[in-house]
Write an enzyme that holds these catalytic residues in place. Structure first.
Site, mmCIF file in Angstrom:
data_model
loop_
_atom_site.group_PDB
_atom_site.id
_atom_site.type_symbol
_atom_site.label_atom_id
_atom_site.label_comp_id
_atom_site.label_asym_id
_atom_site.label_seq_id
_atom_site.Cartn_x
_atom_site.Cartn_y
_atom_site.Cartn_z
ATOM 1 N N GLU A 92 0.825 -1.223 0.000
ATOM 2 C CA GLU A 92 0.000 0.000 0.000
ATOM 3 C C GLU A 92 0.854 1.266 0.000
ATOM 4 O O GLU A 92 0.636 2.179 0.822
ATOM 5 C CB GLU A 92 -0.970 -0.015 1.187
ATOM 6 C CG GLU A 92 -1.964 -1.155 1.098
ATOM 7 C CD GLU A 92 -3.114 -1.098 2.111
ATOM 8 O OE1 GLU A 92 -3.076 -0.279 3.033
ATOM 9 O OE2 GLU A 92 -4.051 -1.919 1.952
ATOM 10 N N GLU A 151 -5.313 -8.131 -0.932
ATOM 11 C CA GLU A 151 -6.057 -7.904 0.321
ATOM 12 C C GLU A 151 -7.496 -7.587 -0.042
ATOM 13 O O GLU A 151 -7.749 -6.651 -0.817
ATOM 14 C CB GLU A 151 -5.486 -6.746 1.139
ATOM 15 C CG GLU A 151 -4.226 -7.078 1.888
ATOM 16 C CD GLU A 151 -3.779 -5.953 2.824
ATOM 17 O OE1 GLU A 151 -4.635 -5.277 3.416
ATOM 18 O OE2 GLU A 151 -2.549 -5.773 2.936
HETATM 19 O O1 AHR Z 1 -5.284 -6.130 6.709
HETATM 20 C C1 AHR Z 1 -5.193 -5.036 7.558
HETATM 21 C C2 AHR Z 1 -4.466 -3.852 6.947
HETATM 22 O O2 AHR Z 1 -5.234 -3.321 5.896
HETATM 23 C C3 AHR Z 1 -3.136 -4.143 6.295
HETATM 24 O O3 AHR Z 1 -2.093 -4.103 7.198
HETATM 25 C C4 AHR Z 1 -2.990 -3.034 5.307
HETATM 26 O O4 AHR Z 1 -2.232 -3.397 4.189
HETATM 27 C C5 AHR Z 1 -4.413 -2.658 4.961
HETATM 28 O O5 AHR Z 1 -4.631 -1.308 5.029
#
Ligand code: AHR
Length: 511
Positions: A194, A312
């Site tokens: 990110e 994610e």
């Molecule tokens: O999954 C939780 C968090 O969400 C992770 O650390 C991050 O990459 C995202 O913002």
């Protein structure tokens, strides 16, 4: 899409609303309409050093459940039953401050540090060798995300050498000294997490991230040219997200194999239909990113593909960092997870990896309470997809009654994906009926080959969309039934707010 409801026709004719309880739809499947191969990596997961995911989650040496390495047997068993293919580690935001050399060698020598991403104390008891032991025990492919926040090019490439080089070099000899002479052969490596987000340690603008990551990629591939690299794509969907992806793809196209996308959904205003719409945006993000990939591949006359790693995704909106992200999932959350999976299958030509965030306790399908493991509602759609959707994705034709919300008009109630496995000749039709209160009678038409009479139906449903499981009460779970069909056309009624997977088999063609 044109509304096709019987209700609409009858209402125009002045016929009473009693009949309007019936909604209808049509699904046509044809195995010749191939979208793309379903990569097993679509059924991935993620474990981050955050809350009780690693410590008190996968790793808990004090638990009676622990194996000789300190990993919980119940978590390993449930991970296998879920059908998880690949696990990303060590973060997440955590990875942007993580120095991997803190986590190798004798436990007594490992430093305790404050993790600035989540504010926890990191003991470094689980490091590279431990995570790779967990991956091996669980039968999953490891995927490591390097630190391109506070980390250096050297750290990134040395990590590849530690994991993958044959003994005889400084870092591979260190690995051998730490008990693992043979290379681990870690294939998937993320180039930061990110990096578009201002919350990220070492956040940069697109140009500086891509130039920095390109050098890391170069050194990592020079250390092992067989690895696959994932660039950090969009996670922050403000104005600039398309430009972020375009810049990353333009500057890094030669070096990368995937661009990552992240997205989380939430029922922020307790509006069921708005919540059911959250993956419409995900579908647009995938389509736009695929377009950007095509643009860059055309401009640079590329033969090599670049895929999307949706590394994610999940429902996440109730639990903030103070509660360490322990969400309790209900029926409607399970439907949204099924909607994500349908979306990935429908774009199986370009989405070649997806990782639910996360595996245990933290925004997770499995929870540990009083040393017992129990499974949340979202476990079940994941398990059904991971164990049954094999082969390739089919482009199913869907006609269904629709609904309108403030932001989205004419959204079909039925959300459908379909797969066909040439080896077993199994077809899956994966259907979410988003209608909260009405069943939808659906005409299902198979257009290529003939179906066997015996089919299986898996259904996830509950009386209320707010129903959830808890430690002592796993009331929502998959209900399995056998179904007799007769011929290639049959009707099936999808209950309100449900996820259904119908498993059919095509008759073996005679030679
Ligand atoms: O999954 C939780 C968090 O969400 C992770 O650390 C991050 O990459 C995202 O913002």
């Amino acid at each position: 899409m044109r509304k096709i409801s019987l209700c609409a026709i009858l209402c125009v004719c002045g016929i009473t609303t009693a009949i309007s309880q019936f909604l209808s739809a049509k699904i046509k499947i044809d195995i010749d309409r191939k979208i793309g191969d379903i990569d097993r990596n679509l059924f991935g997961n993620f474990t981050e050093h955050l809350g009780r995911c690693i410590y008190g989650g996968i790793y808990d040496p004090a638990s009676p459940q622990a194996n000789a390495d300190g990993f919980r047997n119940d978590v390993i068993k449930a991970t296998k039953a879920l059908g998880v293919s690949i696990v990303r580690w060590p973060g997440g935001n955590f990875s942007s401050g993580y120095h991997w050399m803190d986590g190798i060698g004798p436990l007594s020598g490992r430093p305790r540090r404050k993790d600035l991403a989540w504010g926890d104390i990191e003991t470094n008891k689980v490091g590279t060798d431990e995570f790779l032991k967990f991956a091996r025990a669980s039968g999953v492919t490891p995927y490591i995300c390097v630190n391109l926040g506070t980390g250096t090019w050297d750290e990134a490439r040395n990590w590849v050498e530690y994991c993958n080089a044959p003994a005889g070099l400084f870092f591979s000899d260190l690995r051998a000294k730490n008990g693992h002479r043979e290379p681990y052969g870690v294939k998937y490596w993320g180039l930061g997490n990110e990096m578009d987000g201002s919350w990220q340690m070492g956040h940069r603008d697109a140009d500086s991230y891509s130039k920095f990551a390109l050098e890391a990629a170069k050194l990592m591939k020079w250390s092992d040219d067989s690895i696959k690299l994932i660039a950090s794509g969009s996670s922050d969907y403000g104005d600039g997200w398309i430009n972020w992806n375009r810049t990353i793809l333009t500057n890094m196209h030669d070096a990368i194999d995937y661009i990552s996308l992240h997205h989380y959904s939430g029922n922020y205003h307790n509006d069921y239909y708005q919540f059911m719409n959250s993956t419409l945006f995900v579908e647009s993000v995938i389509r736009i990113t695929e377009g950007l990939i095509n643009e860059v591949r055309t401009r640079f006359s590329m033969q090599k593909p670049i895929y999307i790693a949706f590394d994610e995704y999940n429902v996440w909106y109730r639990a903030g960092s103070a509660e360490k992200l322990e969400e309790h999932y209900n029926m409607e959350d399970a439907l949204v997870v099924a909607l994500y999976l349908n979306t990935f299958i429908r774009h199986a030509n370009v989405v070649k990896m997806a990782n639910l965030a996360q595996l245990v306790n933290v925004i997770a399908p499995m929870m540990i309470t009083d040393d017992k493991l129990w499974v949340q509602t979202i476990y079940f759609p994941l398990q059904l997809f991971e164990n049954n959707c094999k082969g390739y994705a089919i482009d199913a034709l869907v006609q269904s009654d629709t609904y309108d919300t403030k932001d989205n008009k004419q959204v079909p109630y039925l959300d459908v994906s379909s797969s066909f496995d040439e080896t077993t000749r199994l077809i899956t039709i994966n259907v979410i009926n988003k209608n909260e209160s009405k069943p939808i009678r659906t005409s299902i038409i198979n257009q290529s080959g003939h179906l066997e009479d015996d089919a299986t139906v898996y259904e996830l449903n509950s009386q209320s969309v707010k129903d959830e499981n808890s430690a002592g009460n796993e009331k929502i779970r998959t209900n399995q039934q056998e179904l007799k069909i007769n011929g290639d056309n049959f009707d099936y009624t999808f209950p309100p707010h449900s996820f259904t997977m119908i498993k059919l088999r095509l008759i073996q063609k005679l030679p």
